[in-house]
Design a protein around this motif. Structure first.
Motif, PDB file in Angstrom:
ATOM      1  N   MET A 111       0.838  -1.199   0.000  1.00 48.35           N
ATOM      2  CA  MET A 111       0.000   0.000   0.000  1.00 48.35           C
ATOM      3  C   MET A 111       0.871   1.247   0.000  1.00 48.35           C
ATOM      4  O   MET A 111       0.571   2.220  -0.697  1.00 48.35           O
ATOM      5  CB  MET A 111      -0.900   0.013   1.226  1.00 48.35           C
ATOM      6  N   GLY A 112       1.950   1.194   0.773  1.00 47.33           N
ATOM      7  CA  GLY A 112       2.855   2.335   0.838  1.00 47.33           C
ATOM      8  C   GLY A 112       3.442   2.661  -0.522  1.00 47.33           C
ATOM      9  O   GLY A 112       3.509   3.820  -0.926  1.00 47.33           O
ATOM     10  N   ILE A 113       3.851   1.623  -1.256  1.00 46.18           N
ATOM     11  CA  ILE A 113       4.433   1.837  -2.580  1.00 46.18           C
ATOM     12  C   ILE A 113       3.410   2.489  -3.510  1.00 46.18           C
ATOM     13  O   ILE A 113       3.698   3.482  -4.185  1.00 46.18           O
ATOM     14  CB  ILE A 113       4.922   0.494  -3.173  1.00 46.18           C
ATOM     15  N   VAL A 114       2.181   1.951  -3.510  1.00 44.22           N
ATOM     16  CA  VAL A 114       1.131   2.539  -4.349  1.00 44.22           C
ATOM     17  C   VAL A 114       0.872   3.979  -3.935  1.00 44.22           C
ATOM     18  O   VAL A 114       0.709   4.871  -4.777  1.00 44.22           O
ATOM     19  CB  VAL A 114      -0.166   1.703  -4.251  1.00 44.22           C
ATOM     20  N   PHE A 115       0.861   4.202  -2.628  1.00 42.03           N
ATOM     21  CA  PHE A 115       0.626   5.542  -2.099  1.00 42.03           C
ATOM     22  C   PHE A 115       1.686   6.519  -2.611  1.00 42.03           C
ATOM     23  O   PHE A 115       1.369   7.613  -3.081  1.00 42.03           O
ATOM     24  CB  PHE A 115       0.651   5.480  -0.569  1.00 42.03           C
ATOM     25  N   VAL A 116       2.964   6.102  -2.550  1.00 38.35           N
ATOM     26  CA  VAL A 116       4.047   6.983  -2.986  1.00 38.35           C
ATOM     27  C   VAL A 116       3.923   7.280  -4.477  1.00 38.35           C
ATOM     28  O   VAL A 116       4.032   8.435  -4.915  1.00 38.35           O
ATOM     29  CB  VAL A 116       5.419   6.345  -2.670  1.00 38.35           C
ATOM     30  N   ILE A 117       3.644   6.238  -5.281  1.00 39.19           N
ATOM     31  CA  ILE A 117       3.510   6.446  -6.726  1.00 39.19           C
ATOM     32  C   ILE A 117       2.369   7.425  -7.014  1.00 39.19           C
ATOM     33  O   ILE A 117       2.518   8.366  -7.799  1.00 39.19           O
ATOM     34  CB  ILE A 117       3.265   5.102  -7.442  1.00 39.19           C
ATOM     35  N   ILE A 171      -8.445   0.901  -7.715  1.00 40.90           N
ATOM     36  CA  ILE A 171      -7.075   0.883  -7.193  1.00 40.90           C
ATOM     37  C   ILE A 171      -7.028   0.157  -5.854  1.00 40.90           C
ATOM     38  O   ILE A 171      -6.205  -0.728  -5.637  1.00 40.90           O
ATOM     39  CB  ILE A 171      -6.526   2.313  -7.063  1.00 40.90           C
ATOM     40  N   LEU A 172      -7.957   0.502  -4.947  1.00 45.46           N
ATOM     41  CA  LEU A 172      -7.909  -0.077  -3.610  1.00 45.46           C
ATOM     42  C   LEU A 172      -8.275  -1.557  -3.590  1.00 45.46           C
ATOM     43  O   LEU A 172      -7.693  -2.328  -2.850  1.00 45.46           O
ATOM     44  CB  LEU A 172      -8.844   0.688  -2.673  1.00 45.46           C
ATOM     45  N   PHE A 173      -9.252  -1.952  -4.421  1.00 43.69           N
ATOM     46  CA  PHE A 173      -9.759  -3.313  -4.275  1.00 43.69           C
ATOM     47  C   PHE A 173      -9.422  -4.229  -5.443  1.00 43.69           C
ATOM     48  O   PHE A 173      -9.842  -5.363  -5.463  1.00 43.69           O
ATOM     49  CB  PHE A 173     -11.267  -3.290  -4.021  1.00 43.69           C
ATOM     50  N   PRO A 177      -4.584  -5.352  -4.130  1.00 40.99           N
ATOM     51  CA  PRO A 177      -4.563  -6.797  -3.880  1.00 40.99           C
ATOM     52  C   PRO A 177      -3.774  -7.575  -4.926  1.00 40.99           C
ATOM     53  O   PRO A 177      -3.074  -8.532  -4.594  1.00 40.99           O
ATOM     54  CB  PRO A 177      -6.044  -7.190  -3.928  1.00 40.99           C
ATOM     55  N   LEU A 178      -3.852  -7.137  -6.187  1.00 37.35           N
ATOM     56  CA  LEU A 178      -3.120  -7.855  -7.230  1.00 37.35           C
ATOM     57  C   LEU A 178      -1.628  -7.750  -7.026  1.00 37.35           C
ATOM     58  O   LEU A 178      -0.913  -8.757  -7.074  1.00 37.35           O
ATOM     59  CB  LEU A 178      -3.487  -7.296  -8.611  1.00 37.35           C
TER      60      LEU A 178
ATOM     61  N   TYR B 127      -9.402 -10.087   1.219  1.00 41.10           N
ATOM     62  CA  TYR B 127      -9.740 -10.559   2.559  1.00 41.10           C
ATOM     63  C   TYR B 127      -8.750 -10.009   3.589  1.00 41.10           C
ATOM     64  O   TYR B 127      -9.151  -9.507   4.641  1.00 41.10           O
ATOM     65  CB  TYR B 127      -9.745 -12.085   2.578  1.00 41.10           C
ATOM     66  N   PHE B 128      -7.457 -10.065   3.260  1.00 40.32           N
ATOM     67  CA  PHE B 128      -6.464  -9.536   4.198  1.00 40.32           C
ATOM     68  C   PHE B 128      -6.660  -8.038   4.416  1.00 40.32           C
ATOM     69  O   PHE B 128      -6.581  -7.540   5.541  1.00 40.32           O
ATOM     70  CB  PHE B 128      -5.043  -9.800   3.681  1.00 40.32           C
ATOM     71  N   VAL B 129      -6.921  -7.329   3.294  1.00 43.93           N
ATOM     72  CA  VAL B 129      -7.121  -5.881   3.399  1.00 43.93           C
ATOM     73  C   VAL B 129      -8.317  -5.574   4.294  1.00 43.93           C
ATOM     74  O   VAL B 129      -8.233  -4.760   5.225  1.00 43.93           O
ATOM     75  CB  VAL B 129      -7.336  -5.255   2.003  1.00 43.93           C
ATOM     76  N   MET B 130      -9.443  -6.250   4.045  1.00 44.64           N
ATOM     77  CA  MET B 130     -10.651  -5.977   4.812  1.00 44.64           C
ATOM     78  C   MET B 130     -10.454  -6.323   6.281  1.00 44.64           C
ATOM     79  O   MET B 130     -11.015  -5.688   7.160  1.00 44.64           O
ATOM     80  CB  MET B 130     -11.837  -6.779   4.253  1.00 44.64           C
TER      81      MET B 130
END
Lengths: 480, 280
Positions: A111-117, A171-173, A177-178, B127-130
Motif C-alpha cells: 500500500m505504501g508503494i502505491v501511495f508513494v507512486i 485501485i484499492l480493491f 490486492p493484485l 480478505y487480508f485488506v478488509m
C-alpha cells in the motif's frame, strides 16, 4: 500493438518532459510550489486552491512518515523478529515480544508503494498545472476563478468527475490486492510459514520452478499440465456453445413466424432468476450417484440398456455423471449450456431488436435475401456490440469458479489419481478452483499466487490478440 | 403449406427446449412442497404434499436455518450494490464512449488488463485488506467488496452508448448543454435497455455469489449470513437429510422477487431504441 506501446512510451516521455520544462522555465512561484504545492496558486491569487493543495501535501507526508514508513523499512526482509510468547509468572499471562508480522509488512508495504507512486503522480500534475497558470498569466489571459474551475468539472473535464470514484475503488480493491498477490508468489508464504506466529521471506523464483517440476515427491508439474489443458478446452467450448446457442435461441424466439414470443422468453428467463448457486447445487444433487436422475434411469431400465451396450461399467449400479473423469467433463459442459444460454439469449434479443431498422429496410429494397441480411448486416453489427462481451465471457469462463466448484462439491467428485491428489487437485478442476482449494483448504498461498499469475498471462495473451483486432481499430465511430 | 410446417416445427422445438430448461426448476418447486425433508431419489413428484417447509422457513428459524435474517441481509447488500455499481458503470461508460480525452485509450487498455486477473486471486488479498480495516463479518464490508471494482465492467454498457448517434450529443452541445446535462438529459434516457441490464446484473451478483460472501463472513452465527451462505450450508452432509426440501423452498422464495423483476423489465430489452431518435 507496437504502435500502442510506442504511444504509451511517448506519453510517459511527454509527461516527464513537461515536468522538466516547468522547473526550468518556471518563475519563483512555480518553483516554490515544488516545496509547497499550493504556492503557485497563491502567486496567482487562487488562495482557496493554494490552501487546499498545501494541506493535502502535509496530510500525505504525515500519513507516509507516521504510517507507511515503518513497514517499508522492513520490506526487504519482511521482518526478522519471530513471535515469542513467554509466560510471566508475576502477572500470570503470556508476554509477547515486539515481533514482526510478515503479512502486515508485505500488505502495508505494498500500500505504501502505491501511495508513494500516486503522490508523485499528483505532485507532477500539480507542478504542470501551476506552470500552465504562470504561462496563462504571462500571456495576459483570463485566470479562472474557483467557481469557473469547478464548473469545468461538469464540462470539458467531466471525465475526471466521472472516473474519480470508480478509479479509487479499482485501485484499492483490485490493483493493490493484485500487486500484493504477485509479491506473495515470490515468497515462501505457506502453511509452514503462517503469519503472524511465523515469519516468511523472499525466495525468488523457487515457486515458479516447482510449478513445472515433476518428481516422486512433487507432482505440481504433472497436475499443472493436465489442469491447464482442461481449462483451455473448457473455456473455448463453454464460450462458443453458450454464445451460439444464445443467438440461435434469440433468432428462434424473435422470428415473426413464432407465436407467443413473450411466453417463450419468460420460460427461459425464469432459469436465470434462480440464483446460480441454487440451480448448480440442485443439478449437482440431481446427477449425483444416488440422485434422482440415476433413480429414474434405473426405474425405466435405461441404465440396464446402457450397461448392455458397454457405456456404463457392469459393476456400477449408477451412471457416474459427476464422479468419473470423462463423464464429469462432458456433463459440466452440458450443464453450463443450460446455465448460460438463457442469459446470452436475453442479451442477443436486446441487441437484435436495436438494429437500425432503416439499414434492414434498404437492404430489403435492394433485394437482399434473409440469409444475406443475416450474415452481411446483422452479424457484423452483432459482433461489433458483443465483441467485448465475447472476450469477457471467454475470460470469465477461464475463471468460472461457480460452475466447477459447486458441481464438484454437490456431485461428490473425488479424484482417484494419486499424483493429482498429492498436489490437492481434481481432474475437473480449473486453474482457478485449484487455486481456491490451495488457499482456502491448505493455506498454500505461494503456489496459489503462482497459478494466479499463470492464469493472468493466459488471459492477457488471448485478450490482447483479439482485443486489438476487434476494438483498437477505429471502428468505434462507425456505428454512431 | 411450407410455412405451416415451418411454424409447427419451430414450436415443437421450443416446447422440447422449454421442457429441458424447466425440468430442474419444476423439480425444485415440487420438492419444496414435499413433506419428506431429505433428498427424494426415486420419485420426481413427492408422495405427500405439504407447505410445512415454507412455514418452517419463515416462522421457525433455528440455528441451522434462519431465513428471515438471511433474506434481510442479502436484500440490504443487493440494494446498496445495485445503486453503487450501476452508478459506477454508467459513469465510466459515458466517459469512455462519449468523451474524448488524452488518456482515454490508455485507461481502457489498463482496465482490460486489470480485469484479466482472476477475481479469486485478488479475493484472498482483499480478505487480508478488509481484515485490517475490521470489515470482516459486516454487511458494509460485503457491499464495498462487491461494488468497489464494478467500474471495470463498463464494456457492455460502453458498447451500447457507442450506438447512440453522436449527432444527438452534438446537437445538445450546440444548444449550450454541458457534458453533465448531455449525460443526464440526452444519453441516459436513451439507454433504458442497457440501464435495465446493468441494474439487474448488479442487483443479482450479490445474490448469486457465494465465494466472496463465504470468505468475508466467517461468523458461525446464522444471523450474520446471507441467503447464499445459509442455503449452501443446508446442503452440508450432516444437514442435508433434514433440510433438503427446506433448501428448495428457500431457493423458490429467493427466485420469486427476482423473476418478477425480470418479467417486468423484459420489455426494456425488446424495445427498439435508437431507431427513430434522430429523424424528428
Amino acid at each position: 500493438m507496437k504502435a500502442a506501446m510506442k504511444k504509451l512510451l511517448q506519453g510517459f516521455k511527454n509527461f516527464f518532459a513537461d515536468f522538466g520544462n516547468a522547473i526550468t522555465k518556471g518563475d519563483i512561484w512555480t518553483r516554490l510550489s515544488l516545496i509547497f504545492m499550493g504556492a503557485g496558486y497563491f502567486g496567482r491569487k487562487q488562495y482557496i486552491k493554494g490552501i487546499f493543495m498545501t494541506v493535502f501535501e502535509v496530510l500525505c507526508i504525515i500519513a507516509f512518515v507516521g504510517f507507511f514508513l515503518p513497514y517499508l523499512l522492513k520490506f526487504d526482509t519482511l521482518g526478522d523478529v519471530e513471535r515469542v510468547a513467554v509466560f510471566d509468572p508475576v502477572t500470570m499471562t503470556d508476554v509477547v515480544n515486539d515481533y514482526d508480522n510478515s503479512l502486515l509488512i508485505l500488505l502495508m508495504g505494498t500500500m505504501g508503494i502505491v501511495f508513494v507512486i500516486a503522490f508523485i503522480f499528483v505532485y507532477i500534475l500539480n507542478t504542470r498545472a501551476v506552470y500552465r497558470l504562470q504561462v496563462t498569466e504571462e500571456q495576459g489571459k483570463h485566470i479562472n476563478t474557483l467557481a469557473e474551475d469547478i464548473r469545468r468539472f461538469a464540462n470539458d473535464r467531466f471525465h475526471i468527475t466521472l472516473l474519480a470514484l470508480p478509479a479509487l475503488g479499482v485501485i484499492l480493491f483490485t490493483i493493490v490486492p493484485l500487486i500484493f498477490m504477485v509479491f506473495v508468489a515470490f515468497t515462501n508464504y505457506d502453511e509452514n510459514h503462517l503469519a503472524p506466529s511465523k515469519l516468511f521471506t523472499w525466495v525468488g523464483l523457487d515457486n515458479f520452478i516447482s510449478l513445472f517440476t515433476t518428481s516422486a515427491t512433487a507432482t505440481f508439474g504433472y497436475t499443472f499440465v493436465r489442469i491447464l489443458a482442461w481449462t483451455l478446452i473448457w473455456a473455448v467450448v463453454a464460450t462458443f456453445t453458450t454464445y451460439i446457442g444464445g443467438i440461435l435461441l434469440a433468432k428462434l424466439i424473435n422470428d415473426k413466424l413464432t407465436y407467443g414470443k413473450r411466453f417463450w422468453r419468460t420460460c427461459f428467463v425464469i432459469t436465470i432468476a434462480i440464483p446460480q448457486f441454487v440451480t448448480l447445487l440442485l443439478i449437482g444433487k440431481m446427477f449425483s450417484n444416488y440422485g434422482i436422475i440415476n433413480g429414474l434411469l434405473a426405474d425405466t431400465g435405461i441404465l440396464e440398456f446402457l450397461q448392455s451396450i458397454g457405456l456404463v461399467g457392469e459393476g456400477l449400479s449408477y451412471i457416474p455423471f459427476l464422479t468419473k473423469p470423462g463423464w464429469a467433463h462432458i456433463m459440466i459442459i452440458i450443464i453450463n449450456i443450460w446455465i448460460g444460454v438463457p442469459y446470452q439469449m436475453l442479451v442477443a434479443t436486446g441487441i437484435l431488436m436495436n438494429i437500425p431498422s432503416d439499414q434492414l429496410e434498404s437492404a430489403r429494397i435492394d433485394g437482399a435475401t434473409n440469409r444475406q441480411i443475416f450474415w452481411k448486416i446483422i452479424m457484423p453489427y452483432y459482433l461489433f456490440i458483443t465483441g467485448p462481451s465475447l472476450i469477457t465471457s471467454f475470460i470469465g469462463n477461464i475463471n468460472n469458479f461457480n460452475v466447477i466448484y459447486l458441481l464438484a462439491s454437490s456431485g461428490g467428485y473425488v479424484t482417484t489419481d494419486m499424483s493429482m491428489a498429492a498436489s490437492q487437485a481434481k481432474e475437473i478442476d480449473l486453474l482457478i478452483t485449484w487455486l481456491f482449494t490451495l488457499t482456502n483448504d491448505y493455506s498454500n498461498f505461494k503456489m496459489a499466487s503462482v497459478i494466479g499469475i499463470v492464469v493472468f498471462i493466459i488471459c492477457a495473451v488471448f485478450t490482447l490478440l483479439t482485443y486489438t483486432r476487434m476494438i483498437a481499430g477505429d471502428k468505434e465511430e462507425e456505428f454512431q | 403449406m411450407k410455412k405451416m410446417i415451418n411454424i409447427i416445427w419451430r414450436h415443437l422445438l421450443l416446447i422440447f427446449l422449454v421442457i429441458i430448461w424447466l425440468f430442474p426448476i419444476v423439480w425444485l418447486v415440487v420438492t419444496s412442497f414435499s413433506s419428506y425433508k431429505g433428498v427424494n431419489t426415486f420419485n420426481f413428484f413427492p408422495e405427500e404434499w405439504s407447505i410445512d417447509n415454507y412455514v418452517q422457513l419463515f416462522t421457525r428459524p433455528d440455528t441451522a436455518a434462519n431465513f428471515p435474517a438471511w433474506f434481510k441481509n442479502s436484500m440490504i447488500v443487493g440494494v446498496c450494490c445495485c445503486i453503487i455499481s450501476t452508478t459506477f458503470v454508467v459513469m465510466v461508460a459515458y466517459a469512455m464512449s462519449c468523451m474524448r480525452f488524452k488518456s482515454r485509450k490508455g485507461i481502457m487498455s489498463f482496465a482490460i488488463i486489470a480485469g484479466m486477473f482472476p477475481g479469486v486471486l485478488s479475493m484472498i488479498a482483499v480478505y487480508f485488506v478488509m481484515k485490517q480495516f475490521g470489515l470482516i463479518d459486516s454487511l458494509f464490508g460485503l457491499v464495498i467488496v462487491y461494488s468497489a471494482s464494478s467500474g471495470l465492467g463498463y464494456l457492455i454498457c460502453k458498447g451500447f452508448f457507442d450506438t447512440i448517434p453522436a449527432s444527438l450529443r452534438e446537437a445538445a452541445k450546440i444548444e449550450g448543454a454541458s457534458q453533465l446535462t448531455t449525460f443526464v438529459k440526452v444519453v441516459l434516457p436513451l439507454s433504458r435497455p442497457i440501464l435495465v441490464y446493468t441494474v439487474i446484473n448488479s442487483f443479482l451478483s450479490p445474490w448469486m455469489d457465494f465465494v466472496m460472501a463465504r470468505l468475508m463472513i466467517r461468523s458461525k452465527d446464522a444471523n450474520d449470513w446471507t441467503v447464499a451462505i445459509g442455503l449452501y450450508n443446508l446442503l452440508d452432509r450432516n444437514l442435508i437429510n433434514d433440510y433438503f426440501s427446506v433448501f428448495c423452498a428457500g431457493g423458490v422464495i429467493v427466485a420469486i422477487p427476482i423473476s418478477i423483476l425480470f418479467v417486468i423489465m423484459q420489455k426494456f430489452y425488446v424495445e427498439g431504441v435508437t431507431g427513430g431518435a434522430v429523424k424528428g
